[in-house]
Scaffold this motif. Structure first.
Motif, short mmCIF file in Angstrom:
data_model
loop_
_atom_site.label_atom_id
_atom_site.label_comp_id
_atom_site.label_asym_id
_atom_site.label_seq_id
_atom_site.Cartn_x
_atom_site.Cartn_y
_atom_site.Cartn_z
N TYR A 151 0.98 -0.67 -0.01
CA TYR A 151 0.06 0.03 -0.19
C TYR A 151 0.50 1.17 0.15
N GLU A 154 -2.15 8.89 -0.25
CA GLU A 154 -2.15 9.45 -1.05
C GLU A 154 -1.26 10.64 -1.30
N GLN A 192 -4.83 -0.85 -8.00
CA GLN A 192 -5.53 -0.99 -7.46
C GLN A 192 -6.14 0.44 -6.48
N GLU A 194 -7.29 2.75 -3.80
CA GLU A 194 -8.37 2.39 -2.78
C GLU A 194 -9.29 3.41 -1.80
N ALA A 195 -10.15 2.67 -0.74
CA ALA A 195 -11.12 3.65 -0.30
C ALA A 195 -10.48 5.13 -0.07
N ASP A 196 -9.28 4.59 0.60
CA ASP A 196 -9.11 5.94 1.88
C ASP A 196 -8.10 7.24 0.80
N ILE A 199 -3.53 3.62 -2.69
CA ILE A 199 -3.37 2.89 -4.23
C ILE A 199 -2.43 1.67 -2.86
N ARG A 200 -3.42 0.39 -3.86
CA ARG A 200 -2.46 -0.83 -3.49
C ARG A 200 -1.67 -1.16 -4.73
#
Length: 303
Positions: A151, A154, A192, A194-196, A199-200
């Motif tokens: 992870y 941002e 991918q 992420e909601a926060d 990214i992962r």
């Protein structure tokens, strides 16, 4: 007019000490000569140039490179340079950004203030490591790629994308799709959102691959590397199996035997082929040590 240089061996491998013949600025070292020496040696220690300061270091990086990149967790101190500030503990061997799809071709260092004791930067030639590994270990690493996954927050991925896009767009306005487009130019990468807002990612790459200068296989990666400002990555083989304790123990033993120290003096600069030579750091015993880092891409055969 370019600065004439002379070279002598540095360390136990192919590394070179590069010095001016009759004085001259770090900024005036011929870029082609520097690239040719780097292709031969893997790493260079530049010493005795006047001036050798942040301005001349920045000029040398820019004249030798096609573009620069960065560590998004560090602040800039010039157009290209970031302060090395990963705590005080020993730092394991790695290539800069080697556990991401955005690995630089060259890692540059400038020593403004050398430590009074210890605190050396370490270098380890991946050519020598690959040759020294057992047949079984070479077979295991040659059989399949490795995969780094982790992870990234941002702020960090936006800083990286902002720089890779030529700083033409504010970081806060960059969409994940633009990072995906950048990564899409590089095979083996999945990202991918992420909601926060973070990214992962998963990044697939050889543990021992070719270099910017040739096809010879080099064991240059970030398997042993640090995660000072980031989540520690998960590292597996491409089929999802873990790297065995026996395999990792051999890597640690072999690299420890081959690793060399850069014994810094004030005003030194180092140039490291980041596709061939791993680097790290001994534990810092003098907190007044001040070293800056730059990362760049080059054309190996440029005039």
């Amino acid at each position: 007019m370019s600065t004439a240089v002379k070279t002598t061996p540095y360390g136990t491998g192919s590394g070179l000490l590069v010095e001016p013949v009759e004085g001259g600025s770090l900024a005036d070292v011929d870029p082609k000569i520097l690239r040719d020496l780097l292709a031969e040696a893997g790493f260079l220690l530049l010493r005795g140039f006047t001036p050798s300061d942040m301005d001349s270091f920045t000029a040398l990086v820019q004249s030798t490179s096609t573009s620069t990149t960065l560590d998004p967790a560090r602040d800039f101190y010039s157009e290209v340079a970031q302060k090395v500030d990963a705590g005080f503990a020993e730092v394991g061997l790695h290539t800069e950004n080697g556990n991401s799809p955005f690995r630089a071709h060259v890692a540059w260092f400038f020593c403004e203030k050398a430590a009074s004791s210890g605190s050396q930067t370490t270098v380890c030639d991946g050519y020598r490591v690959w040759d020294a590994l057992s047949d079984g270990s070479r077979e295991a690493f040659a059989a399949q790629d490795i995969v780094y996954s982790r992870y990234v927050g941002e702020q960090q991925w936006r800083a990286m994308a902002h720089h890779l896009l030529g700083r033409t767009k504010p970081a806060e306005d960059i969409d994940v799709a633009e990072l995906l487009a950048l990564a899409g130019q590089l095979p083996g990468t999945e990202i991918q959102a992420e909601a926060d807002g973070g990214i992962r990612y998963a990044f697939r790459t050889p543990a021992a691959g070719t270099t910017i200068f040739g096809e010879r296989r080099s064991f240059a990666n970030s398997i042993l590397g640090p995660s000072f400002n980031y989540e520690k990555p998960t590292i597996t083989f491409a089929d999802g199996t873990e790297l065995s304790e026996r395999l990792l123990a051999e890597v640690e033993t072999v690299t420890a035997r081959i690793t060399e120290n850069l014994e810094w003096q004030d005003g030194d600069a180092a140039v490291i082929d980041n596709t061939r030579v791993m680097h790290g750091r001994r534990a810092i015993t003098d907190p007044n040590r001040t070293i800056y880092n730059a990362l760049s891409y080059i054309e190996a055969t440029a005039a």
